[in-house]
Design a protein around this motif. Structure first.
Motif, PDB file in Angstrom:
ATOM      1  N   GLY A 297       0.835  -1.238  -0.192  1.00 31.05           N
ATOM      2  CA  GLY A 297       0.062  -0.215   0.090  1.00 31.05           C
ATOM      3  C   GLY A 297       0.793   1.327   0.044  1.00 31.05           C
ATOM      4  O   GLY A 297       0.346   2.315   0.379  1.00 31.05           O
ATOM      5  N   LEU A 298       2.185   1.249  -0.443  1.00 28.85           N
ATOM      6  CA  LEU A 298       2.816   2.474  -0.402  1.00 28.85           C
ATOM      7  C   LEU A 298       2.407   3.474  -1.432  1.00 28.85           C
ATOM      8  O   LEU A 298       2.013   3.079  -2.783  1.00 28.85           O
ATOM      9  CB  LEU A 298       4.464   2.042  -0.681  1.00 28.85           C
ATOM     10  CG  LEU A 298       5.048   1.154   0.389  1.00 28.85           C
ATOM     11  CD1 LEU A 298       6.502   0.891  -0.164  1.00 28.85           C
ATOM     12  CD2 LEU A 298       5.074   1.793   1.645  1.00 28.85           C
ATOM     13  N   SER A 299       2.579   4.474  -1.210  1.00 30.75           N
ATOM     14  CA  SER A 299       1.859   5.729  -2.224  1.00 30.75           C
ATOM     15  C   SER A 299       3.188   6.885  -2.417  1.00 30.75           C
ATOM     16  O   SER A 299       3.948   7.064  -1.514  1.00 30.75           O
ATOM     17  CB  SER A 299       0.779   6.529  -1.815  1.00 30.75           C
ATOM     18  OG  SER A 299       0.823   7.116  -0.563  1.00 30.75           O
ATOM     19  N   GLU A 300       3.037   7.561  -3.555  1.00 36.59           N
ATOM     20  CA  GLU A 300       4.511   8.453  -3.914  1.00 36.59           C
ATOM     21  C   GLU A 300       4.285   9.685  -2.734  1.00 36.59           C
ATOM     22  O   GLU A 300       3.238  10.150  -2.326  1.00 36.59           O
ATOM     23  CB  GLU A 300       4.234   8.873  -5.123  1.00 36.59           C
ATOM     24  CG  GLU A 300       5.307   9.890  -5.719  1.00 36.59           C
ATOM     25  CD  GLU A 300       4.969  10.399  -6.899  1.00 36.59           C
ATOM     26  OE1 GLU A 300       5.765  11.283  -7.515  1.00 36.59           O
ATOM     27  OE2 GLU A 300       4.050   9.776  -7.742  1.00 36.59           O
ATOM     28  N   GLY A 301       5.236  10.161  -2.163  1.00 39.00           N
ATOM     29  CA  GLY A 301       5.575  11.021  -1.342  1.00 39.00           C
ATOM     30  C   GLY A 301       5.113  10.560   0.121  1.00 39.00           C
ATOM     31  O   GLY A 301       5.499  11.361   1.190  1.00 39.00           O
TER      32      GLY A 301
ATOM     33  N   GLY B 194      14.719  -6.082   9.556  1.00 39.68           N
ATOM     34  CA  GLY B 194      15.977  -5.515  10.107  1.00 39.68           C
ATOM     35  C   GLY B 194      15.462  -4.068  10.949  1.00 39.68           C
ATOM     36  O   GLY B 194      14.351  -3.620  10.293  1.00 39.68           O
ATOM     37  N   PRO B 195      16.273  -3.619  11.670  1.00 38.39           N
ATOM     38  CA  PRO B 195      15.920  -2.256  12.117  1.00 38.39           C
ATOM     39  C   PRO B 195      15.980  -1.241  11.138  1.00 38.39           C
ATOM     40  O   PRO B 195      16.766  -1.344  10.146  1.00 38.39           O
ATOM     41  CB  PRO B 195      16.943  -2.048  13.302  1.00 38.39           C
ATOM     42  CG  PRO B 195      18.344  -2.977  12.749  1.00 38.39           C
ATOM     43  CD  PRO B 195      17.561  -4.014  11.958  1.00 38.39           C
ATOM     44  N   PRO B 196      15.230  -0.095  11.546  1.00 37.56           N
ATOM     45  CA  PRO B 196      15.448   1.263  10.338  1.00 37.56           C
ATOM     46  C   PRO B 196      16.645   1.748  10.502  1.00 37.56           C
ATOM     47  O   PRO B 196      17.190   1.902  11.512  1.00 37.56           O
ATOM     48  CB  PRO B 196      13.982   2.017  11.003  1.00 37.56           C
ATOM     49  CG  PRO B 196      13.188   0.912  11.913  1.00 37.56           C
ATOM     50  CD  PRO B 196      14.071   0.015  12.351  1.00 37.56           C
ATOM     51  N   LEU B 197      17.240   1.875   9.375  1.00 34.90           N
ATOM     52  CA  LEU B 197      18.428   2.609   9.239  1.00 34.90           C
ATOM     53  C   LEU B 197      18.507   3.766   8.647  1.00 34.90           C
ATOM     54  O   LEU B 197      19.568   4.666   8.619  1.00 34.90           O
ATOM     55  CB  LEU B 197      19.534   1.581   8.669  1.00 34.90           C
ATOM     56  CG  LEU B 197      19.612   0.259   9.336  1.00 34.90           C
ATOM     57  CD1 LEU B 197      20.697  -0.409   8.507  1.00 34.90           C
ATOM     58  CD2 LEU B 197      20.376   0.350  10.702  1.00 34.90           C
ATOM     59  N   ALA B 198      17.370   4.280   7.888  1.00 35.61           N
ATOM     60  CA  ALA B 198      16.979   5.416   7.140  1.00 35.61           C
ATOM     61  C   ALA B 198      15.587   5.863   7.202  1.00 35.61           C
ATOM     62  O   ALA B 198      14.766   4.880   7.370  1.00 35.61           O
ATOM     63  CB  ALA B 198      17.677   5.484   5.783  1.00 35.61           C
ATOM     64  N   VAL B 199      15.234   7.001   6.833  1.00 34.87           N
ATOM     65  CA  VAL B 199      14.079   7.537   6.751  1.00 34.87           C
ATOM     66  C   VAL B 199      13.750   8.398   5.592  1.00 34.87           C
ATOM     67  O   VAL B 199      14.585   9.058   5.180  1.00 34.87           O
ATOM     68  CB  VAL B 199      13.301   8.138   8.003  1.00 34.87           C
ATOM     69  CG1 VAL B 199      14.211   9.565   8.315  1.00 34.87           C
ATOM     70  CG2 VAL B 199      11.865   8.794   7.819  1.00 34.87           C
ATOM     71  N   GLY B 200      12.958   8.215   4.684  1.00 37.70           N
ATOM     72  CA  GLY B 200      12.745   9.208   3.395  1.00 37.70           C
ATOM     73  C   GLY B 200      11.242   9.288   2.885  1.00 37.70           C
ATOM     74  O   GLY B 200      10.426   8.701   3.540  1.00 37.70           O
ATOM     75  N   ARG B 201      11.089   9.634   1.696  1.00 37.79           N
ATOM     76  CA  ARG B 201       9.853   9.752   0.910  1.00 37.79           C
ATOM     77  C   ARG B 201       9.748   9.023  -0.217  1.00 37.79           C
ATOM     78  O   ARG B 201      10.910   9.045  -1.018  1.00 37.79           O
ATOM     79  CB  ARG B 201       9.415  11.089   0.755  1.00 37.79           C
ATOM     80  CG  ARG B 201       9.139  11.982   1.926  1.00 37.79           C
ATOM     81  CD  ARG B 201       8.658  13.404   1.600  1.00 37.79           C
ATOM     82  NE  ARG B 201       8.315  14.217   2.786  1.00 37.79           N
ATOM     83  CZ  ARG B 201       7.185  14.185   3.592  1.00 37.79           C
ATOM     84  NH1 ARG B 201       6.555  12.871   3.483  1.00 37.79           N
ATOM     85  NH2 ARG B 201       7.085  14.705   4.923  1.00 37.79           N
ATOM     86  N   MET B 202       8.726   8.168  -0.384  1.00 37.99           N
ATOM     87  CA  MET B 202       8.670   7.521  -1.535  1.00 37.99           C
ATOM     88  C   MET B 202       8.793   8.293  -2.909  1.00 37.99           C
ATOM     89  O   MET B 202       8.017   9.271  -2.930  1.00 37.99           O
ATOM     90  CB  MET B 202       7.220   6.612  -1.729  1.00 37.99           C
ATOM     91  CG  MET B 202       7.234   5.500  -0.637  1.00 37.99           C
ATOM     92  SD  MET B 202       8.319   4.168  -0.623  1.00 37.99           S
ATOM     93  CE  MET B 202       7.840   3.575  -2.774  1.00 37.99           C
ATOM     94  N   ALA B 203       9.327   8.062  -3.850  1.00 39.75           N
ATOM     95  CA  ALA B 203       9.613   8.500  -5.219  1.00 39.75           C
ATOM     96  C   ALA B 203       8.666   8.027  -6.053  1.00 39.75           C
ATOM     97  O   ALA B 203       8.269   8.669  -7.184  1.00 39.75           O
ATOM     98  CB  ALA B 203      10.991   8.779  -5.494  1.00 39.75           C
ATOM     99  N   VAL B 204       8.002   7.130  -5.891  1.00 34.67           N
ATOM    100  CA  VAL B 204       7.147   6.245  -6.920  1.00 34.67           C
ATOM    101  C   VAL B 204       6.136   5.392  -6.099  1.00 34.67           C
ATOM    102  O   VAL B 204       6.384   5.345  -4.859  1.00 34.67           O
ATOM    103  CB  VAL B 204       7.847   5.195  -7.932  1.00 34.67           C
ATOM    104  CG1 VAL B 204       8.721   6.139  -8.744  1.00 34.67           C
ATOM    105  CG2 VAL B 204       8.572   4.277  -6.855  1.00 34.67           C
ATOM    106  N   PRO B 205       4.867   5.178  -6.691  1.00 38.87           N
ATOM    107  CA  PRO B 205       3.887   4.549  -5.810  1.00 38.87           C
ATOM    108  C   PRO B 205       4.295   3.106  -5.866  1.00 38.87           C
ATOM    109  O   PRO B 205       5.122   2.548  -6.494  1.00 38.87           O
ATOM    110  CB  PRO B 205       2.464   4.710  -6.729  1.00 38.87           C
ATOM    111  CG  PRO B 205       3.036   4.936  -8.275  1.00 38.87           C
ATOM    112  CD  PRO B 205       4.444   5.889  -7.762  1.00 38.87           C
ATOM    113  N   GLU B 206       3.715   2.187  -5.348  1.00 38.35           N
ATOM    114  CA  GLU B 206       4.050   0.786  -5.071  1.00 38.35           C
ATOM    115  C   GLU B 206       3.818   0.074  -6.166  1.00 38.35           C
ATOM    116  O   GLU B 206       4.632  -0.740  -6.567  1.00 38.35           O
ATOM    117  CB  GLU B 206       2.934   0.117  -4.094  1.00 38.35           C
ATOM    118  CG  GLU B 206       2.964  -1.497  -3.877  1.00 38.35           C
ATOM    119  CD  GLU B 206       1.986  -2.157  -2.989  1.00 38.35           C
ATOM    120  OE1 GLU B 206       2.229  -3.246  -2.735  1.00 38.35           O
ATOM    121  OE2 GLU B 206       1.044  -1.420  -2.837  1.00 38.35           O
TER     122      GLU B 206
END
Length: 609
Positions: A126-130, A144-156
């Motif tokens: 269910g990932l969406s852009e942004g 695994g444990p989270p190692l980074a955080v960001g925003r989706m550049a594309v939809p699922e």
């Protein structure tokens, strides 16, 4: 975003109780997985706020726990977006949906790279852009444990297509990573990385896992993908659940299939295209545009609006970009238009030869009002064109750079800076670029622990005799602390200036002193006659006579060459008229970088007087 130290960090201030309550409410509203009792864990009492600017001069605010660890941040002037740090994600790893990537990609992310599509191994559904997401290292049968955080550049859907076709590009725009400059602000920066968390695997997901290549091979491919999306990189993926230790992985929805669509599927795709065209384009056409012939209406508005993928009855999605009206239930464009007119979506009138004309569209139709926009064939073609234009411009820029004369400013340890370079274990006979000095300085400050614990933009230079001596000027009291940028500026100013010139196919020239730009000045001479004077071009190995001759032809004006007043070895080229633009263009074409051309219009200043 935080791959380099923050350019500016303001003084931290305690968050008022009312502001903390508001922040806690924002967190609970922004992240629905949280319960009210989670608020005190993630927004603790005693929270501090601190304003900063990134190395790209982007303003932001970071919220710091009582222990000193950054827990939330926002970037952008007036931004209300709250982004959790890796410290926060380690407390609640299920806070964000996730994508996993092989271990070889993680150092690339920490170094400032975005996550590329070929580097994605698993992802939440269910990932969406942004959308905000976390990035984890891939572990077979575990999260695994989270190692980074960001925003989706594309939809699922784009990630799912990558399992079957060669899809390049970025999957996630990375905002913050473990061990970047923001992470390094916290006293807990040396904490051990949490262990991966296991989850139950269904038979279907287990089959997907078994089909994957070994992680080592996947890592090698994804390492290249992290840089530029290597075509040969593996793009296998399995959809896993929201990150809960006891959750069962749901079956992955089928990706777009290369199968024959039914006539009903094609008709549905064409109807969606018409709805998209009406709501996005046709609704905004001026009335005189109508009537429109059936062929023009079809080719200019309906076909470009075809959906790239359409949902099927079994929950899958299929490629609809090549649908043809001949394969629909309508069999022809005319029949499709008549059916649409009967539904009330468009208005038609008969034309000569048995054809029809579209005289209007019904923007108020319930189907148009309820239509959800989709990715169209035209969108894909536009993206390809833009990507092609961008690649072409990059190639052209690269070709220009190859022909450019490169001027590099260098600095040599000198005077009171020599002991500091010795202490930093650097060769005092070498020439250093500003970037080299910054790297050596940051490593030195980190090793000697000279960052002020209260005001982290300040360096305690008074605690290190070698550094204190290097930044102290003559007849000046030695400073106790200075801002990071001030320390670097003083170091540079106390060193000996050199410069290096590289030109294609010629030997590298290094000289002592500071390079000076080419001066292009427009002046008034002999009453009202304007002329343009060019000096300082010898640094770039340009001949005065040749330059004057080319300017004479280019500007269709008389030119002359004479020694610079007081400097017999330097020459001045004069061209009649206001020719700053023409001179600048000629210099750039000869390889002089634009930043090394300094122009001034003194005729305007004279008019003001």
């Amino acid at each position: 975003m935080f791959k380099k130290p923050l350019a500016e960090l303001k003084t931290s201030a305690p968050l008022r109780s009312s502001d903390r309550r508001k922040l806690k409410q924002r967190v609970l509203q922004a992240f629905p997985v949280l319960q009210p009792e989670d608020g005190d864990l993630l927004v603790p009492d005693g929270l501090l706020s601190q304003k900063f600017s990134t190395h790209l001069d982007e303003p932001g605010v970071v919220y710091i726990s009582p222990e000193g660890d950054p827990v939330w941040f926002s970037v952008g002037k007036g931004s209300d977006d709250l982004i959790p740090t890796v410290y926060t994600l380690w407390k609640r790893p299920d806070l964000l949906p996730f994508l996993s990537t092989p271990s070889a990609v993680v150092p690339k992310l920490i170094g400032g790279a975005d996550l590329m599509i070929p580097g994605v191994v698993q992802h939440s559904p269910g990932l969406s852009e942004g959308q905000l997401v976390s990035i984890t290292q891939y572990h077979r049968g575990a999260i695994g444990p989270p190692l980074a955080v960001g925003r989706m550049a594309v939809p699922e859907g784009t990630l799912r297509r990558a399992a079957d076709v060669d899809v390049k590009g970025k999957a996630v725009y990375v905002l913050h990573t473990w061990r970047d400059s923001l992470w390094e602000m916290g006293p807990s920066k040396k904490a051990d990385v949490p262990e991966p968390r296991t989850f139950e695997v269904t038979a279907e997901t287990n089959g997907q896992e078994d089909a994957m290549e070994d992680e080592d091979e996947n890592s090698e491919n994804a390492e290249a993908a992290a840089n530029e999306g290597t075509p040969g990189a593996e793009k296998q993926e399995s959809t896993v659940p929201e990150m809960e230790a006891t959750a069962t992985a749901p079956s992955s929805p089928p990706g777009p299939e290369d199968r024959t669509l039914t006539a009903e599927d094609v008709s549905n795709a064409l109807r969606l295209a018409l709805l998209q065209a009406i709501s996005s384009t046709l609704a905004f056409l001026p009335p005189p545009t109508f009537p429109i012939s059936a062929s023009t209406f079809w080719s200019s508005y309906v076909l470009p609006a075809r959906p790239v993928y359409i949902p099927l009855a079994d929950g899958a999605s299929a490629d609809a970009s090549a649908v043809d009206v001949k394969h629909s239930t309508y069999k022809s464009v005319k029949m499709f238009l008549k059916a649409s007119a009967k539904e009330g979506l468009i208005k038609l009138k008969d034309a000569k030869g048995g054809d029809v004309m579209v005289t209007g569209v019904n923007v108020q139709h319930p189907a148009v009002a309820g239509h959800r926009p989709h990715l169209t064939v035209k969108d894909i073609e536009s993206k390809r064109e833009k990507a092609g234009d961008r690649e072409r411009k990059e190639r052209e820029a690269e070709e220009r750079r190859k022909g450019e004369i490169q001027v590099t400013e260098l600095y040599k340890p000198f005077g009171n800076t020599v002991p500091w370079f010795v202490a930093a274990e650097k060769d005092t006979s070498e020439l250093y670029t500003l970037s080299d000095i910054k790297t050596a300085f940051n490593a030195y400050v980190s090793t000697k622990q000279l960052v002020n614990p209260r005001e982290q933009q300040y360096i305690n230079v008074g605690e290190d005799p070698a550094l204190r001596s290097a930044v102290t000027g003559k007849s000046e009291e030695p400073p106790e602390f200075l801002k990071r940028e001030d320390v670097l500026s003083r170091l540079k100013s106390h060193m000996q200036s050199w410069y290096e010139i590289k030109s294609g196919g010629q030997d590298v020239v290094r000289k002592k002193g500071q390079p000076k730009p080419v001066s292009v000045v427009m002046k008034i001479r002999q009453g009202r006659k304007a002329c343009t004077l060019v000096t300082g071009f010898e640094l770039f190995k340009l001949d005065a006579q040749d330059l004057a001759e080319e300017l004479r032809k280019l500007c269709a004006s008389s030119t002359s060459v004479s020694p610079v007043h007081g400097k017999a070895s330097d020459m001045e080229v004069m061209v009649q008229g206001k020719q700053i633009g023409a001179v600048t263009d000629l210099l750039v074409s000869k390889g002089v970088p634009k930043k090394w051309i300094e122009s001034a219009d003194l005729t305007a200043e004279k008019k003001k007087k």
